[in-house]
Design a protein around this motif. Structure first.
Motif, PDB file in Angstrom:
ATOM      1  N   ALA A   1      -6.811  -7.480   6.193  1.00  0.00           N
ATOM      2  CA  ALA A   1      -5.765  -6.737   6.886  1.00  0.00           C
ATOM      3  C   ALA A   1      -5.998  -5.232   6.910  1.00  0.00           C
ATOM      4  N   GLY A   2      -6.964  -4.752   6.149  1.00  0.00           N
ATOM      5  CA  GLY A   2      -7.176  -3.307   6.064  1.00  0.00           C
ATOM      6  C   GLY A   2      -6.046  -2.636   5.292  1.00  0.00           C
ATOM      7  N   SER A   3      -5.656  -3.257   4.177  1.00  0.00           N
ATOM      8  CA  SER A   3      -4.555  -2.722   3.371  1.00  0.00           C
ATOM      9  C   SER A   3      -5.016  -2.494   1.932  1.00  0.00           C
ATOM     10  N   VAL A   4      -4.244  -1.711   1.215  1.00  0.00           N
ATOM     11  CA  VAL A   4      -4.425  -1.529  -0.220  1.00  0.00           C
ATOM     12  C   VAL A   4      -3.044  -1.539  -0.854  1.00  0.00           C
ATOM     13  N   VAL A   5      -3.019  -1.843  -2.143  1.00  0.00           N
ATOM     14  CA  VAL A   5      -1.773  -1.758  -2.905  1.00  0.00           C
ATOM     15  C   VAL A   5      -1.925  -0.565  -3.834  1.00  0.00           C
ATOM     16  N   ILE A   6      -1.009   0.370  -3.683  1.00  0.00           N
ATOM     17  CA  ILE A   6      -1.066   1.572  -4.510  1.00  0.00           C
ATOM     18  C   ILE A   6       0.101   1.584  -5.471  1.00  0.00           C
ATOM     19  N   GLN A   7      -0.101   2.237  -6.597  1.00  0.00           N
ATOM     20  CA  GLN A   7       0.961   2.459  -7.560  1.00  0.00           C
ATOM     21  C   GLN A   7       1.395   3.903  -7.398  1.00  0.00           C
ATOM     22  N   VAL A   8       2.653   4.111  -7.124  1.00  0.00           N
ATOM     23  CA  VAL A   8       3.177   5.457  -6.918  1.00  0.00           C
ATOM     24  C   VAL A   8       3.701   5.974  -8.247  1.00  0.00           C
ATOM     25  N   ILE A   9       3.183   7.107  -8.651  1.00  0.00           N
ATOM     26  CA  ILE A   9       3.589   7.711  -9.922  1.00  0.00           C
ATOM     27  C   ILE A   9       4.271   9.027  -9.606  1.00  0.00           C
ATOM     28  N   ASP A  10       5.539   9.112  -9.952  1.00  0.00           N
ATOM     29  CA  ASP A  10       6.316  10.329  -9.702  1.00  0.00           C
ATOM     30  C   ASP A  10       6.470  11.070 -11.019  1.00  0.00           C
ATOM     31  N   ASP A  11       5.727  12.163 -11.161  1.00  0.00           N
ATOM     32  CA  ASP A  11       5.806  12.886 -12.431  1.00  0.00           C
ATOM     33  C   ASP A  11       6.722  14.106 -12.362  1.00  0.00           C
ATOM     34  N   ASP A  12       7.141  14.517 -11.178  1.00  0.00           N
ATOM     35  CA  ASP A  12       8.077  15.622 -10.992  1.00  0.00           C
ATOM     36  C   ASP A  12       7.668  16.905 -11.707  1.00  0.00           C
TER      37      ASP A  12
ATOM     38  N   PHE B   1      -7.679 -13.692  -4.694  1.00  0.00           N
ATOM     39  CA  PHE B   1      -6.769 -12.831  -5.457  1.00  0.00           C
ATOM     40  C   PHE B   1      -7.520 -12.159  -6.608  1.00  0.00           C
ATOM     41  N   VAL B   2      -8.382 -12.923  -7.277  1.00  0.00           N
ATOM     42  CA  VAL B   2      -9.136 -12.410  -8.417  1.00  0.00           C
ATOM     43  C   VAL B   2     -10.077 -11.287  -7.983  1.00  0.00           C
ATOM     44  N   TRP B   3     -10.494 -11.311  -6.730  1.00  0.00           N
ATOM     45  CA  TRP B   3     -11.366 -10.283  -6.179  1.00  0.00           C
ATOM     46  C   TRP B   3     -10.813  -8.887  -6.490  1.00  0.00           C
ATOM     47  N   ALA B   4      -9.485  -8.740  -6.505  1.00  0.00           N
ATOM     48  CA  ALA B   4      -8.866  -7.440  -6.779  1.00  0.00           C
ATOM     49  C   ALA B   4      -9.232  -6.915  -8.165  1.00  0.00           C
ATOM     50  N   ALA B   5      -9.572  -7.793  -9.072  1.00  0.00           N
ATOM     51  CA  ALA B   5      -9.917  -7.366 -10.435  1.00  0.00           C
ATOM     52  C   ALA B   5     -11.261  -6.653 -10.499  1.00  0.00           C
ATOM     53  N   ILE B   6     -12.146  -6.934  -9.546  1.00  0.00           N
ATOM     54  CA  ILE B   6     -13.485  -6.344  -9.604  1.00  0.00           C
ATOM     55  C   ILE B   6     -13.764  -5.345  -8.483  1.00  0.00           C
ATOM     56  N   ASP B   7     -12.900  -5.283  -7.491  1.00  0.00           N
ATOM     57  CA  ASP B   7     -13.099  -4.374  -6.361  1.00  0.00           C
ATOM     58  C   ASP B   7     -12.749  -2.946  -6.768  1.00  0.00           C
ATOM     59  N   LYS B   8     -13.524  -1.974  -6.296  1.00  0.00           N
ATOM     60  CA  LYS B   8     -13.286  -0.588  -6.705  1.00  0.00           C
ATOM     61  C   LYS B   8     -11.953  -0.048  -6.190  1.00  0.00           C
ATOM     62  N   ARG B   9     -11.466  -0.561  -5.048  1.00  0.00           N
ATOM     63  CA  ARG B   9     -10.157  -0.141  -4.527  1.00  0.00           C
ATOM     64  C   ARG B   9      -9.077  -1.171  -4.846  1.00  0.00           C
ATOM     65  N   LYS B  10      -9.415  -2.129  -5.707  1.00  0.00           N
ATOM     66  CA  LYS B  10      -8.490  -3.173  -6.156  1.00  0.00           C
ATOM     67  C   LYS B  10      -7.950  -4.004  -4.985  1.00  0.00           C
ATOM     68  N   GLN B  11      -8.792  -4.183  -3.959  1.00  0.00           N
ATOM     69  CA  GLN B  11      -8.389  -4.978  -2.800  1.00  0.00           C
ATOM     70  C   GLN B  11      -8.709  -6.453  -3.021  1.00  0.00           C
ATOM     71  N   ALA B  12      -7.737  -7.300  -2.758  1.00  0.00           N
ATOM     72  CA  ALA B  12      -7.957  -8.740  -2.744  1.00  0.00           C
ATOM     73  C   ALA B  12      -8.496  -9.108  -1.351  1.00  0.00           C
ATOM     74  N   LEU B  13      -8.881 -10.355  -1.183  1.00  0.00           N
ATOM     75  CA  LEU B  13      -9.421 -10.788   0.111  1.00  0.00           C
ATOM     76  C   LEU B  13      -8.441 -10.521   1.244  1.00  0.00           C
ATOM     77  N   HIS B  14      -7.167 -10.810   1.040  1.00  0.00           N
ATOM     78  CA  HIS B  14      -6.179 -10.597   2.099  1.00  0.00           C
ATOM     79  C   HIS B  14      -6.020  -9.115   2.431  1.00  0.00           C
ATOM     80  N   ASP B  15      -6.257  -8.223   1.474  1.00  0.00           N
ATOM     81  CA  ASP B  15      -6.241  -6.789   1.741  1.00  0.00           C
ATOM     82  C   ASP B  15      -7.438  -6.396   2.602  1.00  0.00           C
ATOM     83  N   LYS B  16      -8.596  -6.946   2.266  1.00  0.00           N
ATOM     84  CA  LYS B  16      -9.806  -6.654   3.053  1.00  0.00           C
ATOM     85  C   LYS B  16      -9.606  -7.086   4.502  1.00  0.00           C
TER      86      LYS B  16
END
Length: 167
Positions: A142-153, A125-140
């Protein structure tokens, strides 16, 4: 929301950690009364019991405490691209390459990957803190990322705002 109106960025470690905490609190608030109704008030004192008493908690405990979160998290990722905690923090779990929803296979691998991420000392889990795409081991895995969606309209016209408000 139009594609131009939404910007995305990778969700950072602390945002993801807070989402995980929110999910844990919510899930505990939902299941604890259920487990107490099944096993009685003594269930709350399980940590004071000896190991033979812990074995007395049965199939319902196993299913509610361990199996149901695994199944529910997969359902949430597939249906809403996020757990309730991530939804509250405007995060989505998506395919790392396409930013599309996870496949069932990816969701299962990611959920199983949580176990590996917890070993040892939650370093996956801590891996996400240092990864450039903020991927944790389970993301690596599964081939997933967690994104933050920002709606500025910022690119919505007055007419589009009027249409939104009339609905």
């Amino acid at each position: 929301m139009t594609a131009a109106a939404a910007r995305t960025q990778y969700a950072g470690f602390w945002r993801r950690f807070l989402a995980l905490l929110l999910d844990g609190v919510l899930y505990t608030a939902l299941i604890l009364p259920l487990l107490v109704s099944i096993y009685g008030p003594g269930y709350l004192n399980w940590w004071l019991s000896n190991s033979s008493e812990l074995a007395s908690y049965g199939v319902a405990d196993l299913l509610i405490t361990y199996v149901s979160p695994f199944v529910l998290v997969i359902i949430f990722w597939r249906r809403w691209q996020a757990t309730p905690g991530k939804l509250l923090l405007d995060c989505r779990v998506v395919d790392a390459n396409t930013h599309q929803p996870l496949s069932l296979r990816q969701a299962i691998i990611r959920a199983l990957g949580y176990i590996l991420s917890a070993l040892p000392f939650y370093l996956g889990f801590v891996w996400a803190a240092i990864d450039k795409r903020k991927q944790a081991l389970h993301d690596k895995l599964a081939g997933s990322v967690v994104i933050q969606v920002i709606d500025d309209d910022s690119d919505i016209s007055v007419e589009q705002w009027q249409e939104r408000l009339s609905l």
